[in-house]
Design a protein around this motif. Sequence first.
Motif, short mmCIF file in Angstrom:
data_model
loop_
_atom_site.label_atom_id
_atom_site.label_comp_id
_atom_site.label_asym_id
_atom_site.label_seq_id
_atom_site.Cartn_x
_atom_site.Cartn_y
_atom_site.Cartn_z
N ARG A 108 0.82 -1.20 0.00
CA ARG A 108 0.00 0.00 0.00
C ARG A 108 0.86 1.26 0.00
N ASP A 112 -10.73 1.99 -2.00
CA ASP A 112 -9.57 2.81 -1.64
C ASP A 112 -8.69 2.04 -0.67
N TRP A 166 -6.98 2.95 1.63
CA TRP A 166 -7.01 3.49 2.99
C TRP A 166 -8.40 3.42 3.61
N ALA A 167 -9.35 2.78 2.93
CA ALA A 167 -10.66 2.56 3.55
C ALA A 167 -10.48 1.65 4.76
N THR A 215 -12.41 6.61 0.68
CA THR A 215 -11.81 6.48 2.01
C THR A 215 -12.92 6.59 3.03
N TYR A 261 -16.38 9.71 0.23
CA TYR A 261 -15.31 9.98 1.19
C TYR A 261 -15.88 10.28 2.57
#
Lengths: 75, 201
Positions: free
Chosen positions: B21, B51, B53-54, B72, B109
């Motif tokens: 990542r 995403d 970073w979700a 996210t 988001y």
Amino acid sequence: MLRSELTGRLGVQGAVDDDTLLFSGGLLDSLSVLELVTLVERHVGKPIPPEEITLENFDTLSRIEKFVATLGKVP
Amino acid sequence: MTPFRKAMRALALRGHEGPYRRLCRPGGGEWADMLRERGDFRSLGADCYIDPWALIEGRKLIAIGSNVRIATAALFTHDGSVNMINRAFGLKLDSVGPIDIRDNVYIGYGVIVLPGVKIGPNAIVSAGSVVRSDVHEGDVVAGIPAKRVGRLDISTAILKAKNAKFPWRELIEKRAGEFDASIEDELTRLRAEYFYVKKGA
């Protein structure tokens, strides 16, 4: 009555006739959907089912009036 | 895919996703493909973007359909307050619920999806919303808690009307896929000119 509320409350600019495309013509934005539905619900006195909130029923004044008539109350 | 990227991806498939990542910065499609191959979710359909970073907790209780895009956002299948309650009152309770995301859903988001929720199909959850009850087919929802603010078909019609006026319309129509580096500079120039110079907004 509905026409004057649209012009006043939703800020629809310019001439709006029975067949002016309100959403697909870019006159109303997505934030107006809720306000328009609320206006109609107040006229008919009951909530509109989500599956009835379609372009077919709401994209022109004539379609709105036709849809409202099917609900049993004409604005 | 470069050998380094392949190696990092292989590491991620074995559970060590951090280097993949951070160092490779995979896009949402590539990340979703890795998660699908790793078998994280109860199910994950085709053509999804997630995403990297979700924050997605309790993945074995999450079913995701096809053409689902998750920005996210945070998805929770467990309510952590139960651990505080258990300790406070000497109990041993569980607080958990599945999340079912149907086909053609966009989760924006900063969205928080709470346990026990069904979303879609054909729905949009607007940025910053907190979803604590089902999002019905065709709905566009927003707010805290998320409530219907529109319908997808009407939002799509509005988008089409806006696009018809964009001077870069042809570039988008000719573009293969969702991103083309060769036309990006020209797209940026035309958009900036439209919004800031010609006051097209």
